[in-house]
Design a protein around this motif. Structure first.
Motif, PDB file in Angstrom:
ATOM      1  N   UNK A 125     101.742 218.756  28.482  1.00  0.00           N
ATOM      2  CA  UNK A 125     100.355 218.342  28.287  1.00  0.00           C
ATOM      3  C   UNK A 125      99.711 217.962  29.619  1.00  0.00           C
ATOM      4  N   UNK A 126     100.452 217.238  30.454  1.00  0.00           N
ATOM      5  CA  UNK A 126      99.914 216.880  31.773  1.00  0.00           C
ATOM      6  C   UNK A 126      99.646 218.118  32.627  1.00  0.00           C
ATOM      7  N   UNK A 127     100.566 219.066  32.569  1.00  0.00           N
ATOM      8  CA  UNK A 127     100.366 220.303  33.341  1.00  0.00           C
ATOM      9  C   UNK A 127      99.138 221.062  32.857  1.00  0.00           C
ATOM     10  N   UNK A 128      98.945 221.110  31.536  1.00  0.00           N
ATOM     11  CA  UNK A 128      97.765 221.793  30.993  1.00  0.00           C
ATOM     12  C   UNK A 128      96.477 221.112  31.442  1.00  0.00           C
ATOM     13  N   UNK A 129      96.460 219.807  31.408  1.00  0.00           N
ATOM     14  CA  UNK A 129      95.267 219.077  31.860  1.00  0.00           C
ATOM     15  C   UNK A 129      95.009 219.298  33.340  1.00  0.00           C
ATOM     16  N   UNK A 130      96.072 219.310  34.120  1.00  0.00           N
ATOM     17  CA  UNK A 130      95.926 219.549  35.549  1.00  0.00           C
ATOM     18  C   UNK A 130      95.341 220.938  35.801  1.00  0.00           C
ATOM     19  N   UNK A 131      95.857 221.938  35.079  1.00  0.00           N
ATOM     20  CA  UNK A 131      95.347 223.304  35.237  1.00  0.00           C
ATOM     21  C   UNK A 131      93.879 223.389  34.846  1.00  0.00           C
ATOM     22  N   UNK A 132      93.485 222.682  33.785  1.00  0.00           N
ATOM     23  CA  UNK A 132      92.085 222.686  33.372  1.00  0.00           C
ATOM     24  C   UNK A 132      91.198 222.058  34.440  1.00  0.00           C
ATOM     25  N   UNK A 133      91.650 220.978  35.040  1.00  0.00           N
ATOM     26  CA  UNK A 133      90.867 220.339  36.102  1.00  0.00           C
ATOM     27  C   UNK A 133      90.736 221.253  37.307  1.00  0.00           C
ATOM     28  N   UNK A 134      91.841 221.899  37.674  1.00  0.00           N
ATOM     29  CA  UNK A 134      91.803 222.793  38.841  1.00  0.00           C
ATOM     30  C   UNK A 134      90.861 223.970  38.587  1.00  0.00           C
ATOM     31  N   UNK A 135      90.867 224.508  37.371  1.00  0.00           N
ATOM     32  CA  UNK A 135      89.983 225.606  37.046  1.00  0.00           C
ATOM     33  C   UNK A 135      88.524 225.166  37.077  1.00  0.00           C
TER      34      UNK A 135
END
Length: 126
Positions: free
Chosen positions: A111-121
């Motif tokens: 979940x943390x990785x998904x949120x991080x990817x969303x922020x980076x995008x």
């Protein structure tokens, strides 16, 4: 600076996921966060430190080395007493009450990785 409503919700979700994924670590962190500075300890410690300074100054002015050393020790003990953290009365119930979002199936780190990817995008688009 207080957290925004969105940040508070994210923090609550992270806490719930931590409790679900690693309850032993979560309970250890809760017991460590229950320790805080007490106003009474700060006041008493400050008074002890001031008394130690006075004894130190009396020892120096009268050229009594033992009294000066004793004053220094008392002063140090007062500072230690004022700055040491004591265990709190209990856990703050408002931090985990009323929040009921189910933990994600992918787990805490996923979940943390998904949120991080969303922020980076989101940053790349700007």
């Amino acid at each position: 600076m207080p957290l925004s409503e969105h940040e508070q919700r994210l923090l609550d979700q992270l806490e719930q996921q931590l409790h679900a994924d690693d309850p032993k670590f979560a309970s250890h962190m809760e017991s460590a966060s229950g320790r805080s500075l007490s106003t009474r300890h700060i006041v008493v410690g400050s008074l002890i430190a001031v008394a130690g300074i006075l004894v130190l100054l009396i020892g120096i002015s009268n050229q009594i080395i033992a009294l000066g050393v004793l004053g220094f020790i008392v002063m140090g003990a007062g500072v230690y007493w004022a700055t040491s953290k004591r265990s709190g009365g209990g856990k703050d119930a408002s931090s985990t009450s009323g929040k009921s979002s189910p933990p994600s199936k992918g787990g805490f780190m996923s979940n943390l990785e998904n949120r991080w990817d969303e922020r980076r995008q989101g940053e790349d688009r700007q």
